[in-house]
Design an enzyme around this catalytic site. Structure first.
Site, PDB file in Angstrom:
ATOM      1  N   CYS A 152       0.846  -1.188   0.000  1.00 24.01           N
ATOM      2  CA  CYS A 152       0.000   0.000   0.000  1.00 24.01           C
ATOM      3  C   CYS A 152       0.879   1.234   0.000  1.00 24.01           C
ATOM      4  O   CYS A 152       1.505   1.555   1.016  1.00 24.01           O
ATOM      5  CB  CYS A 152      -0.930  -0.003   1.203  1.00 24.01           C
ATOM      6  SG  CYS A 152      -1.961   1.469   1.255  1.00 24.01           S
ATOM      7  N   GLY A 153       0.928   1.922  -1.131  1.00 26.15           N
ATOM      8  CA  GLY A 153       1.801   3.077  -1.258  1.00 26.15           C
ATOM      9  C   GLY A 153       1.367   4.269  -0.437  1.00 26.15           C
ATOM     10  O   GLY A 153       2.209   4.971   0.150  1.00 26.15           O
ATOM     11  N   HIS A 154       0.060   4.539  -0.362  1.00 26.03           N
ATOM     12  CA  HIS A 154      -0.368   5.692   0.437  1.00 26.03           C
ATOM     13  C   HIS A 154      -0.035   5.467   1.902  1.00 26.03           C
ATOM     14  O   HIS A 154       0.298   6.398   2.634  1.00 26.03           O
ATOM     15  CB  HIS A 154      -1.865   5.967   0.240  1.00 26.03           C
ATOM     16  CG  HIS A 154      -2.776   5.339   1.230  1.00 26.03           C
ATOM     17  ND1 HIS A 154      -3.285   4.058   1.085  1.00 26.03           N
ATOM     18  CD2 HIS A 154      -3.275   5.789   2.413  1.00 26.03           C
ATOM     19  CE1 HIS A 154      -4.045   3.763   2.121  1.00 26.03           C
ATOM     20  NE2 HIS A 154      -4.070   4.796   2.930  1.00 26.03           N
TER      21      HIS A 154
ATOM     22  N   ASP B  54     -10.198   3.983  -3.586  1.00 25.24           N
ATOM     23  CA  ASP B  54      -9.044   4.726  -3.098  1.00 25.24           C
ATOM     24  C   ASP B  54      -9.213   6.199  -3.431  1.00 25.24           C
ATOM     25  O   ASP B  54      -9.413   6.564  -4.590  1.00 25.24           O
ATOM     26  CB  ASP B  54      -7.771   4.176  -3.724  1.00 25.24           C
ATOM     27  CG  ASP B  54      -6.519   4.594  -2.978  1.00 25.24           C
ATOM     28  OD1 ASP B  54      -6.520   5.681  -2.352  1.00 25.24           O
ATOM     29  OD2 ASP B  54      -5.532   3.849  -3.009  1.00 25.24           O
TER      30      ASP B  54
ATOM     31  N   GLY C 282      -0.576   4.382  -4.465  1.00 26.28           N
ATOM     32  CA  GLY C 282       0.872   4.253  -4.631  1.00 26.28           C
ATOM     33  C   GLY C 282       1.298   2.988  -5.345  1.00 26.28           C
ATOM     34  O   GLY C 282       2.123   3.016  -6.271  1.00 26.28           O
ATOM     35  N   SER C 283       0.742   1.843  -4.936  1.00 23.71           N
ATOM     36  CA  SER C 283       1.088   0.593  -5.612  1.00 23.71           C
ATOM     37  C   SER C 283       0.489   0.557  -7.009  1.00 23.71           C
ATOM     38  O   SER C 283       1.045  -0.062  -7.923  1.00 23.71           O
ATOM     39  CB  SER C 283       0.615  -0.606  -4.789  1.00 23.71           C
ATOM     40  OG  SER C 283      -0.770  -0.509  -4.497  1.00 23.71           O
TER      41      SER C 283
END
Length: 332
Positions: A87-89, A248, A253-254
Site C-alpha cells: 500500500c503506497g499511500h 481509493d 501508490g502501488s
C-alpha cells in the site's frame, strides 16, 4: 478491550495506524504474520475498519516486528475485505509517522525508513526541514507488466481491453472510456460498477502467478484510467477500486507503481521522466521509473512514487461486552 490508533491520510485516503491493543504476533516471516493475523485476529480488523468506528472504505496499518534485518519496521495492511500485500499511500504516511515518532534516527535533509511489507522491502525517503517531516517518496519492490493487450467479453459492457501489472499487488488496468465513462462527468458509483465487473471476471478466468510467493498471486483490484498513458506534462487521472469494491481517494501508490511498469514496458515513459497521477478526489502523486530490474523471468522496474501525508486524529476505541454491533458491521 482498548485499541488505540493514530489516524492519517495521504491524498485523502485514510490510514488508521494501530498503536496499542493488539496481542503479540508470533515470530515468523511477514507473510506468516499476515496469515496469523488473518486467521486469529480478524475480529480486531473488523472493529477498527468497519462501522461504527470506521466505514466501508477505511484502511489500516498494524506495525509488527520486522523479519528482514535491514528493516526499521514492518507493517500489515488491512481493509474492508482482509489484508493486502502493498500500500503506497500507507508507506507515505508511515514514513512521516516513523520520523515523527522517533522510530528511526532523524537526518536532514532526507531520512531513510526501511519498511518491510508483505510484498518485500520498501524504502521510504522522508524530506526533513528544521526537524519536521514533510513530503515522502518511496521505492518499492520490482514492478512488472504481467499481461499485455488482453481482451475480455464483459457482460453489460461488451469486449474491453485490459492489461495486468504488478506494483506490490496485481491490478487490472483499463481505459475508462471503453465503459462509456469520463472523469468529471460520471458518478463514482459508475466507475466502481465497471471496475468491479472487470475484477470479478478476471479473478474467475485469468490465473496469476508471482515468482516469489503464491500468496502474492491474486488480483487486488482494477484501475480505470483516462487512457493518457504516454508521457506528458499533463497529469493522468485514474481511480483504483480494490478489495471488496473499496475506492481509493488517493492516486494509489502501488497502482501508480503498476502503471509505471506498464508504461515503461510499452515504451510510453523513459527512465527518469516524472509523471503526475491524479485521483478521483483530485489529489496527486508523482511517479517515475528509477531503474530497471528483474522479477523472476519478468523484465521489471523500480519505480519511485511520492506524495504527502497529514494527521487527522488520535483515538481510543472500546467494545462493551453486550454490544454486538460494536464488533463491526457494514451497510454498503
Amino acid at each position: 478491550m482498548t485499541l488505540t490508533v493514530v489516524d492519517m491520510h495521504t491524498g485523502g485516503e485514510p490510514l488508521r495506524i494501530v498503536t496499542g491493543g493488539y496481542p503479540p504476533i508470533p515470530v515468523g516471516t511477514i507473510l506468516e504474520k499476515r496469515a496469523y493475523v488473518r486467521g486469529h485476529l480478524d475480529h480486531l480488523r473488523k472493529i477498527l475498519m468497519f462501522e461504527p468506528r470506521g466505514h466501508y472504505d477505511m484502511y489500516g496499518a498494524l506495525l509488527v516486528e520486522p523479519d528482514l534485518p535491514s528493516a526499521d519496521l514492518a507493517v500489515l495492511f488491512m481493509h474492508n475485505e482482509g489484508y493486502s500485500t502493498m500500500c503506497g499511500h500507507a508507506i507515505v504516511a508511515l514514513g512521516r509517522y516513523a520520523v515523527d515518532e522517533g522510530l528511526v534516527a532523524l537526518q536532514e535533509p532526507v531520512t531513510t525508513v526501511n519498511i518491510e511489507a508483505p510484498c518485500g522491502l520498501v524504502v521510504a525517503s522522508v524530506e526533513v526541514q528544521g526537524g519536521k517531516a514533510d513530503a515522502v517518496s518511496f521505492e518499492s519492490v520490482p514492478a512488472f507488466l504481467f499481461a499485455r493487450d488482453q481482451k475480455v467479453d464483459l457482460p453489460g459492457f461488451g469486449v474491453v481491453g485490459f492489461e495486468i501489472a504488478y506494483g506490490g499487488a496485481f491490478y487490472a488496468l483499463a481505459d475508462c472510456r471503453q465503459f462509456g465513462l469520463e472523469f468529471g462527468r460520471n458518478r463514482v458509483r459508475d466507475f466502481v460498477d465497471a471496475a468491479t465487473a472487470l475484477t470479478e471476471k478476471l479473478k474467475a478466468e485469468f490465473p496469476l502467478s508471482h515468482p516469489d510467493h503464491a500468496d502474492l498471486a491474486f488480483l487486488y483490484g482494477t484501475i480505470l484510467t483516462d487512457g493518457d498513458d504516454a508521457f506528458s506534462s499533463r497529469p493522468t487521472k485514474n481511480i483504483c477500486v480494490f478489495a471488496e469494491a473499496e475506492v481509493d481517494r488517493s492516486p494509489t501508490g502501488s497502482g501508480v507503481t503498476a502503471r509505471l511498469a506498464a508504461m515503461y514496458a510499452k515504451g510510453e515513459i523513459e527512465i527518469g521522466q516524472t509523471r503526475l497521477f491524479e485521483s478521483i478526489a483530485g489529489s496527486r502523486f508523482s511517479g517515475a521509473v528509477a531503474r530497471t530490474a528483474r522479477a523472476g523471468s519478468h523484465d521489471a522496474v523500480i519505480a519511485r512514487v511520492g506524495g504527502r501525508a497529514y494527521y487527522s486524529g488520535r483515538a481510543e476505541f472500546i467494545v462493551e461486552a453486550d454490544d454486538e454491533l460494536g464488533r463491526g458491521f457494514l451497510l454498503r
